[in-house]
Write a protein that holds these residues in place. Structure first.
Motif, mmCIF file in Angstrom:
data_model
loop_
_atom_site.group_PDB
_atom_site.id
_atom_site.type_symbol
_atom_site.label_atom_id
_atom_site.label_comp_id
_atom_site.label_asym_id
_atom_site.label_seq_id
_atom_site.Cartn_x
_atom_site.Cartn_y
_atom_site.Cartn_z
ATOM 1 N N MET A 1 -16.167 -63.703 61.136
ATOM 2 C CA MET A 1 -17.001 -62.607 61.559
ATOM 3 C C MET A 1 -18.079 -62.383 60.495
ATOM 4 O O MET A 1 -17.826 -62.503 59.308
ATOM 5 N N VAL A 2 -19.279 -62.077 60.978
ATOM 6 C CA VAL A 2 -20.393 -61.729 60.101
ATOM 7 C C VAL A 2 -21.039 -60.452 60.624
ATOM 8 O O VAL A 2 -20.763 -60.007 61.749
ATOM 9 N N TYR A 3 -21.923 -59.875 59.797
ATOM 10 C CA TYR A 3 -22.554 -58.597 60.121
ATOM 11 C C TYR A 3 -24.053 -58.691 59.883
ATOM 12 O O TYR A 3 -24.523 -59.470 59.057
ATOM 13 N N ARG A 4 -24.768 -57.830 60.585
ATOM 14 C CA ARG A 4 -26.208 -57.759 60.404
ATOM 15 C C ARG A 4 -26.651 -56.317 60.621
ATOM 16 O O ARG A 4 -26.261 -55.679 61.598
ATOM 17 N N ALA A 5 -27.454 -55.822 59.702
ATOM 18 C CA ALA A 5 -28.050 -54.496 59.858
ATOM 19 C C ALA A 5 -29.533 -54.714 60.108
ATOM 20 O O ALA A 5 -30.171 -55.510 59.413
ATOM 21 N N HIS A 6 -30.061 -54.045 61.110
ATOM 22 C CA HIS A 6 -31.480 -54.215 61.414
ATOM 23 C C HIS A 6 -32.077 -52.911 61.917
ATOM 24 O O HIS A 6 -31.370 -51.965 62.243
ATOM 25 N N HIS A 7 -33.372 -52.875 61.975
ATOM 26 C CA HIS A 7 -34.121 -51.714 62.450
ATOM 27 C C HIS A 7 -33.612 -51.358 63.849
ATOM 28 O O HIS A 7 -33.499 -52.224 64.720
ATOM 29 N N PRO A 8 -33.297 -50.089 64.101
ATOM 30 C CA PRO A 8 -32.799 -49.705 65.424
ATOM 31 C C PRO A 8 -33.744 -50.058 66.565
ATOM 32 O O PRO A 8 -33.314 -50.254 67.699
ATOM 33 N N ARG A 9 -35.023 -50.182 66.279
ATOM 34 C CA ARG A 9 -36.017 -50.521 67.301
ATOM 35 C C ARG A 9 -35.667 -51.828 68.008
ATOM 36 O O ARG A 9 -36.019 -52.033 69.160
ATOM 37 N N TRP A 10 -34.957 -52.713 67.303
ATOM 38 C CA TRP A 10 -34.638 -54.030 67.861
ATOM 39 C C TRP A 10 -33.172 -54.144 68.267
ATOM 40 O O TRP A 10 -32.662 -55.241 68.442
ATOM 41 N N ALA A 11 -32.491 -53.004 68.464
ATOM 42 C CA ALA A 11 -31.076 -53.022 68.826
ATOM 43 C C ALA A 11 -30.806 -53.722 70.155
ATOM 44 O O ALA A 11 -29.710 -54.203 70.389
ATOM 45 N N PHE A 12 -31.807 -53.801 71.009
ATOM 46 C CA PHE A 12 -31.609 -54.470 72.296
ATOM 47 C C PHE A 12 -31.653 -55.998 72.156
ATOM 48 O O PHE A 12 -31.369 -56.711 73.116
ATOM 49 N N SER A 13 -31.982 -56.502 70.982
ATOM 50 C CA SER A 13 -32.111 -57.950 70.782
ATOM 51 C C SER A 13 -31.434 -58.389 69.475
ATOM 52 O O SER A 13 -32.075 -58.937 68.588
ATOM 53 N N PRO A 14 -30.105 -58.157 69.336
ATOM 54 C CA PRO A 14 -29.428 -58.401 68.071
ATOM 55 C C PRO A 14 -29.249 -59.878 67.716
ATOM 56 O O PRO A 14 -28.847 -60.191 66.603
ATOM 57 N N LEU A 15 -29.572 -60.771 68.622
ATOM 58 C CA LEU A 15 -29.463 -62.207 68.343
ATOM 59 C C LEU A 15 -30.818 -62.870 68.156
ATOM 60 O O LEU A 15 -30.912 -64.088 68.081
ATOM 61 N N SER A 16 -31.850 -62.071 68.049
ATOM 62 C CA SER A 16 -33.192 -62.621 67.915
ATOM 63 C C SER A 16 -33.473 -63.044 66.483
ATOM 64 O O SER A 16 -33.113 -62.359 65.539
ATOM 65 N N GLY A 17 -34.120 -64.155 66.333
ATOM 66 C CA GLY A 17 -34.616 -64.596 65.028
ATOM 67 C C GLY A 17 -36.124 -64.521 64.974
ATOM 68 O O GLY A 17 -36.758 -65.111 64.105
ATOM 69 N N GLU A 18 -36.722 -63.771 65.922
ATOM 70 C CA GLU A 18 -38.179 -63.716 66.031
ATOM 71 C C GLU A 18 -38.860 -63.086 64.822
ATOM 72 O O GLU A 18 -39.915 -63.544 64.390
ATOM 73 N N GLY A 19 -38.282 -62.024 64.280
ATOM 74 C CA GLY A 19 -38.891 -61.378 63.116
ATOM 75 C C GLY A 19 -38.947 -62.329 61.932
ATOM 76 O O GLY A 19 -39.968 -62.438 61.250
ATOM 77 N N ALA A 20 -37.855 -63.040 61.701
ATOM 78 C CA ALA A 20 -37.827 -64.019 60.608
ATOM 79 C C ALA A 20 -38.823 -65.145 60.885
ATOM 80 O O ALA A 20 -39.506 -65.605 59.966
ATOM 81 N N ALA A 21 -38.915 -65.580 62.122
ATOM 82 C CA ALA A 21 -39.867 -66.646 62.452
ATOM 83 C C ALA A 21 -41.305 -66.171 62.254
ATOM 84 O O ALA A 21 -42.162 -66.930 61.795
ATOM 85 N N ARG A 22 -41.563 -64.920 62.575
ATOM 86 C CA ARG A 22 -42.918 -64.381 62.455
ATOM 87 C C ARG A 22 -43.332 -64.213 60.993
ATOM 88 O O ARG A 22 -44.446 -64.538 60.611
ATOM 89 N N HIS A 23 -42.427 -63.704 60.166
ATOM 90 C CA HIS A 23 -42.785 -63.342 58.798
ATOM 91 C C HIS A 23 -42.234 -64.287 57.733
ATOM 92 O O HIS A 23 -42.674 -64.229 56.593
ATOM 93 N N GLY A 24 -41.269 -65.119 58.092
ATOM 94 C CA GLY A 24 -40.597 -65.948 57.097
ATOM 95 C C GLY A 24 -39.547 -65.137 56.365
ATOM 96 O O GLY A 24 -39.487 -63.912 56.467
ATOM 97 N N GLY A 25 -38.706 -65.831 55.647
ATOM 98 C CA GLY A 25 -37.655 -65.206 54.859
ATOM 99 C C GLY A 25 -37.300 -66.123 53.709
ATOM 100 O O GLY A 25 -37.918 -67.182 53.523
ATOM 101 N N ARG A 26 -36.318 -65.768 52.944
ATOM 102 C CA ARG A 26 -35.937 -66.593 51.796
ATOM 103 C C ARG A 26 -35.610 -68.032 52.220
ATOM 104 O O ARG A 26 -35.949 -68.978 51.527
#
Length: 170
Positions: free
Chosen positions: A1-26
């Motif tokens: 099991m893993v966990y993820r905390a994200h902006h509530p605005r995107w609670a309807f899409s908890p499996l999306s990687g779009e934000g990371a794809a848009r902005h990049g990450g580590r």
């Protein structure tokens, strides 16, 4: 099991990687989808709050079932050596490097591993105050089916199903 905390605005899409794809990450350059999760709830919270060190902001915390193959554990120094990387490369100042037009070593590693068929990596957390207990799992290949199954746990249907809860368009 893993966990993820994200902006509530995107609670309807908890499996999306779009934000990371848009902005990049580590561990993903812009254009490369990724889903950042943590092995502990506390780590997920700390990771999500990095931009708000003095005033914690509201977050949606989700738990996920994981049944994924093709995972590399880069918390293991031997595995890091086998992959030609080290802790310094993992901890590189990726945002600073990217802002100066330089390719972060962590992006090079991510692209190489993803091209080799690695679906996810286990890495230390680099959030402020992180300890050895704080470990993340970063997915590049995930979905509802094996061999890279990642499923949000929402047995009671509490998460919104679309954007309408925010007054936006679905």
């Amino acid at each position: 099991m893993v966990y993820r905390a994200h902006h509530p605005r995107w609670a309807f899409s908890p499996l999306s990687g779009e934000g990371a794809a848009r902005h990049g990450g580590r561990f993903n350059p812009p254009g490369m989808p990724a889903l950042y999760t943590a092995r502990r709830m506390q780590t997920a919270w700390a990771e999500a709050q990095q931009a708000f060190p003095f005033k914690a902001q509201p977050m949606t915390l989700c738990a996920y079932d994981v049944d994924c193959t093709d995972v590399l554990d880069l918390t293991d120094p031997g595995e890091r050596r086998a992959q030609g990387t080290d802790g310094t490369s993992l901890a590189c100042p990726w945002e600073d490097l990217a802002s100066r037009g330089r390719q972060p070593p962590s992006w090079e590693l991510a692209q190489r591993l993803r091209a080799a068929g690695i679906a996810a990596i286990i890495v230390p957390s680099f959030a402020a105050g992180a300890t050895e207990e704080d470990v993340n799992m970063v997915f590049w290949d995930w979905g509802p089916d094996l061999p890279h199954l990642l499923r949000v746990i929402d047995d009671e249907g509490r998460l919104p199903r679309d954007d309408r809860s925010w007054g936006g368009k679905a």
